[in-house]
Design a protein around this motif. Structure first.
Motif, short mmCIF file in Angstrom:
data_model
loop_
_atom_site.label_atom_id
_atom_site.label_comp_id
_atom_site.label_asym_id
_atom_site.label_seq_id
_atom_site.Cartn_x
_atom_site.Cartn_y
_atom_site.Cartn_z
N THR A 253 0.60 -1.42 0.21
CA THR A 253 0.48 0.01 -0.54
C THR A 253 0.70 1.19 -0.13
O THR A 253 2.41 0.73 0.31
CB THR A 253 -0.84 -0.27 1.24
OG1 THR A 253 -0.20 -0.25 2.53
CG2 THR A 253 -1.91 -1.28 1.78
N PRO A 254 0.60 2.54 -0.96
CA PRO A 254 1.08 3.79 -0.30
C PRO A 254 1.82 3.51 0.82
O PRO A 254 2.69 4.57 0.77
CB PRO A 254 0.21 5.05 -0.94
CG PRO A 254 -0.92 4.05 -1.53
CD PRO A 254 -1.01 2.51 -0.49
N GLU A 255 1.08 3.69 1.90
CA GLU A 255 1.50 3.69 3.17
C GLU A 255 2.58 2.99 3.69
O GLU A 255 3.87 3.27 4.25
CB GLU A 255 0.51 3.60 4.28
CG GLU A 255 -0.83 4.81 4.35
CD GLU A 255 -2.01 4.01 3.32
OE1 GLU A 255 -2.27 2.21 3.66
OE2 GLU A 255 -1.91 4.58 2.24
N GLU B 106 0.75 -5.79 5.76
CA GLU B 106 1.58 -3.81 6.59
C GLU B 106 2.78 -3.18 7.01
O GLU B 106 3.23 -3.10 7.20
CB GLU B 106 0.95 -4.77 8.19
CG GLU B 106 -0.36 -4.53 8.93
CD GLU B 106 -0.62 -4.32 9.97
OE1 GLU B 106 0.44 -4.01 11.08
OE2 GLU B 106 -1.61 -4.89 10.29
N ARG B 107 3.70 -4.59 6.28
CA ARG B 107 5.45 -4.52 5.98
C ARG B 107 5.41 -4.95 4.24
O ARG B 107 4.59 -5.08 3.75
CB ARG B 107 6.25 -5.15 6.67
CG ARG B 107 5.92 -4.19 8.12
CD ARG B 107 6.59 -5.15 9.54
NE ARG B 107 5.63 -6.23 9.72
CZ ARG B 107 5.73 -6.29 10.72
NH1 ARG B 107 6.72 -5.67 11.94
NH2 ARG B 107 5.61 -7.54 11.41
N TYR C 7 8.60 1.83 4.55
CA TYR C 7 9.39 1.26 4.43
C TYR C 7 10.45 1.39 2.53
O TYR C 7 11.01 0.48 2.98
CB TYR C 7 8.80 -0.36 4.26
CG TYR C 7 8.13 -1.03 5.28
CD1 TYR C 7 9.33 -1.89 6.19
CD2 TYR C 7 6.86 -0.47 6.15
CE1 TYR C 7 8.79 -2.17 7.17
CE2 TYR C 7 6.70 -0.26 7.23
CZ TYR C 7 7.23 -1.20 8.04
OH TYR C 7 7.14 -1.95 9.13
N GLY C 8 9.43 2.00 2.27
CA GLY C 8 10.43 2.30 0.58
C GLY C 8 9.92 1.05 -0.04
O GLY C 8 8.72 0.14 -0.06
#
Ligand code: ATP
Ligand code: MG
Length: 602
Positions: free
Chosen positions: A330-332, A422-423, A337-338
Motif C-alpha cells: 500500500t502507499p502507506e 502491513e510491511r 518501508y520504501g
C-alpha cells in the motif's frame, strides 16, 4: 495470454501514453524538427537556383553573377547538409535513448510483478514486449517523425513555388498525387500483409529451431527426428515461397511508381510546351519538382501507416507497464518501508520469524478451486515445520503464502504478529531463504552466484556454507573450483548440483525464515544423509519450513503437516502421527518398506 488486439483502432491514440517517456527529449525533438524543416526548405530551393542558372547564364548568355551564384550554391548545400546531419544525429540519439528508456522501464516493471503475471504470459510474449515493441516505438518517434517533417516540407514547399510560377501547370501535376496515394495505399496494404506473414513464419521457424535444440534429447528418445525435420522443411519452403512473392510485389510496386512519376513528367512535357521558349529554367524547375514529388508522397504514406501499425506496439507495451501486480504494497507501507528499488532500511523492524496463518482461504488468481480453506496454524520462531503430502496437494502453495508470493484470498498471514501486508514485500523477502523445487542459478561463476545470497560474505563464510550442505564436493570436482562457470541458468551443472549451490546461497544470506521446497530431491542418498546430519546446524536460529517427499528426512521436525487435496488432514510430531495410524502412518510405512526393499536389493 493477454489479448493483443484490443483497443487498437484509433490512430495517434497511443502517442499520449508514451509522452512521459518522450518528455526528457523535448528539446532534442524540437531541434530535430527545426533542422529537418530547414534542411528540406533548402532542398526546395535548389531547383530554383538551377532555374536561375539556366535562365540567366545559359539563355541570357552572361556570366556576370557567377561567383556570387557559386558561393550561394555551395553555402546552401553546406547549410542543408549540416541541418540534415543534425536532424539525423538527433533521430539516431532519440531512437536509441527512447528504446533504452522504454526497455529499462519495462524490465524494472517486470521485477515488481507477481508470479501470476509470469504464469499467465509466456516468456516469448514478454520478450517481444520488452525487445521488439520498444524498438518499433523508438523508430516511430525518431525516423517516422523525421520522414513526415522532411517530406511534407518538401512537398508543400515545392507546391507553393510551383503555384506561384504557373498555377495551371501545378494543378495539372497535382492531379497525379491522389492517384499515387491510392496506388501506394493499395500496394502497401499487400506489402504489409506479406511482410507480416513472413515475420510470423520466421518466428515460428525460430521457435522450432529453439525447440529442436533445447528438446534435442526428448526428440531423440521419442524418435521423432524425422517429423521435426519435415515440419522444419515445410516451414522453410513456405517462407521461401512467401518471400519470392513479396519480392515480386515490391518489383511491381517500384515499376508502378516509376510509371506514375513518368506520367507527371509527361504532363509537364505536354503542357510545358506552352511555357515561353525563354523560360527554359521554369520548364526545368517543373520537371525537377514533378519528378521529386513522388518519393515524398510515398514516405509520408509510409510514416502515417507506421503511426497506425505501431499503435499495437504502444498499446501492448503500455499495458505491460500499466499492469498492477497482484501483490502490492500500500502507499502507506511504501512511504515507510520504501519500494524494491529504494528501500528505506532504516525504518525496517528486525524480523523475528513468527508465522501465523489466521483463517486463511486461498485460491490461485486464475483457478476456481480453493487450494486452502479456513486454515489456521501458528509457527513460533525457531520451530521446524515439515510439510508432506502427495504431488499437487498444495505444499508449495502453503509456503508461497508465507513468502507473500501470493496473498490469501481470505484471512491473514501474520509475520511477527502483524499482517504481512502491513510491511513491505522486500522487508519480508530479505529475511527469507528459499531453495526452490526447480533451482535457478544465474550465468556466471559459482562464487558470483553465492554472493547473490550475501554480497559481503567472507571467504570463510562461503566455505562454511558450502561445506554445511556438502556443496564443497561439487566445487572440488569442478575444473576451476569456485570460479567455474555455471552456464546459462546453471545448465552446466546437474540438477542436484544446482540444488546444493542454491542451498548454500540461501544459507549464506543467513535468513530468519528458511524454506526448503524439495531442496534435496535430486541429490543422491549419501549426500542427502550428510545434509540431514548437518540439518540441526542449518536450521538453528531460524524458522524452517521443509517440504519433502522422502518422509525419513523429516522425522525430527517439530511439527509435521500432512497435506491432502489442499487440506491439512493431519498434524503433529512424527511419533504422534505414527501412533495415530492415519494417512501419514500409511504413507510412511509404505515408503519405509519400499526403501528397505531397495536397500536390500542394492
Ligand atoms: N500458479 C498456479 N496457478 C493455478 N493453479 C496452481 C498454480 N500453482 C499450483 N496450482 C495448483 O494448486 C495445486 C497445488 O499445487 P502445489 O504446487 O502447491 O502442489 P505441491 O504440493 O507443491 O506439489 P508437488 O509435490 O508436485 O510440488 C495444484 O492442483 C496445482 O495445479
Ligand atoms: Mg511443490
Amino acid at each position: 495470454m493477454e489479448n493483443t488486439n484490443k483497443n487498437v483502432s484509433l490512430p495517434f491514440f497511443g502517442i499520449p501514453r508514451i509522452a512521459p517517456y518522450l518528455k526528457p527529449f523535448r528539446r532534442l525533438l524540437l531541434t530535430m524538427v527545426v533542422c529537418g524543416l530547414l534542411g528540406s526548405v533548402m532542398d526546395v530551393g535548389l531547383p530554383m537556383l538551377q532555374r536561375y542558372a539556366l535562365d540567366h547564364f545559359i539563355a541570357g548568355n552572361t556570366l556576370d553573377t557567377l561567383p556570387g551564384y557559386i558561393t550561394l550554391f555551395v553555402c546552401l548545400i553546406l547549410f542543408a547538409s549540416c541541418m540534415n546531419f543534425i536532424a539525423c544525429n538527433g533521430a539516431m540519439k532519440t531512437e536509441n535513448q527512447v528504446n533504452r528508456d522504454l526497455r529499462a522501464a519495462a524490465f524494472s516493471h517486470l521485477q515488481t510483478l507477481s508470479f501470476s503475471y509470469f504464469n499467465q504470459n509466456s516468456v516469448g510474449y514478454i520478450h517481444s514486449r520488452v525487445m521488439s515493441d520498444t524498438g518499433r516505438i523508438g523508430s516511430l518517434v525518431s525516423w517516422s517523425l523525421m520522414d513526415c517533417v522532411w517530406h511534407s516540407t518538401y512537398l508543400i514547399g515545392s507546391l507553393i513555388v510551383m503555384l506561384s510560377i504557373n498555377a495551371r501547370l501545378t494543378l495539372l501535376v497535382m492531379l497525379i498525387l491522389p492517384l499515387i496515394v491510392i496506388l501506394y495505399s493499395l500496394f502497401q496494404g499487400k506489402l504489409i500483409r506479406a511482410n507480416r506473414r513472413i515475420r510470423e513464419l520466421n518466428s515460428k521457424i525460430t521457435g522450432d529451431f529453439n525447440e529442436g535444440i533445447t528438446g534435442a534429447k526428448t526428440i531423440k528418445t521419442l524418435v521423432i527426428e524425422d517429423k521435426m525435420a519435415k515440419d522444419f522443411l515445410e516451414d522453410t519452403a513456405e517462407i521461401r515461397k512467401k518471400s519470392v512473392s513479396a519480392a515480386r510485389l515490391r518489383g511491381a510496386f517500384a515499376i508502378t511508381m516509376h510509371l506514375a512519376s513518368s506520367l507527371a513528367l509527361a504532363i509537364v512535357l505536354w503542357q510545358g510546351g506552352y511555357i515561353a521558349a525563354s523560360e527554359v529554367g521554369t520548364f526545368a524547375l517543373f520537371m525537377n519538382y514533378a519528378q521529386g514529388m513522388m518519393e515524398p508522397v510515398r514516405w509520408i504514406v509510409d510514416a502515417i501507416s507506421d503511426v497506425i501499425t505501431t499503435q499495437v506496439n504502444i498499446e501492448r507495451l503500455t499495458r505491460l507497464l500499466g499492469t498492477k501486480s497482484d501483490v502490492t504494497d500500500t502507499p502507506e507501507v511504501e512511504e515507510k518501508y520504501g519500494d524494491s528499488f529504494n528501500p528505506k532500511r532504516e525504518n525496517w523492524e528486525p524480523i523475528r520469524g513468527d508465522i501465523e496463518f489466521k483463517d486463511v482461504s486461498f485460491r490461485y488468481p486464475d483457478g476456481d478451486e480453493y487450494v486452502l480453506e479456513h486454515f489456521n496454524l501458528s509457527i513460533p520462531f525457531g520451530s521446524s515445520i515439515a510439510i508432506v503430502g502427495e504431488t499437487g496437494a498444495g505444499k508449495s502453495t502453503l509456503v508461497n503464502l508465507v513468502c507473500r508470493f501470493f496473498e490469501p484470498t481470505e484471512g491473514q498471514v501474520l509475520i511477527d504478529g502483524r499482517d504481512a501486508r502491513e510491511r513491505s514485500q522486500l522487508w519480508l523477502h530479505s529475511a527469507i531463504g528459499y531453495v526452490l523445487q526447480t533451482p535457478h542459478l544465474f550465468s556466471g561463476t559459482i562464487r558470483e552466484n553465492l554472493l547473490y545470497g550475501n554480497p559481503n560474505a567472507t571467504e570463510e563464510e562461503i566455505e562454511r556454507a558450502l561445506k554445511l550442505v556438502s556443496a564443497d564436493e561439487v566445487v572440488a570436482r569442478m575444473e576451476k573450483g569456485i570460479d567455474s562457470d555455471v552456464g546459462e541458468g546453471g545448465d552446466l551443472l546437474s540438477t542436484g548440483e544446482k540444488q546444493l549451490i542454491s542451498f548454500a546461497r540461501a544459507i549464506l544470506a543467513n535468513p530468519r525464515i528458511l524454506v526448503l521446497d524439495e531442496a534435496t530431491a535430486s541429490v543422491d542418498t549419501l549426500t542427502e544423509q550428510k545434509i540431514q546430519a548437518a540439518m540441526d546446524t542449518v536450521i538453528k536460529g531460524r524458522t524452517s519450513l521443509v517440504i519433502a517427499h522422502r518422509l525419513s528426512t523429516v522425522r525430527n521436525a517439530d511439527l509435521i503437516l500432512v497435506v491432502h487435496n489442499g487440506k491439512i488432514v493431519e498434524q503433529g510430531t512424527h511419533g504422534e502421527l505414527i501412533a495415530a495410524k492415519g494417512y501419514y502412518y500409511r504413507l510412511y510405512t509404505r515408503q519405509y518398506e519400499d526403501e528397505a526393499t531397495s536397500s536390500i536389493l542394492a
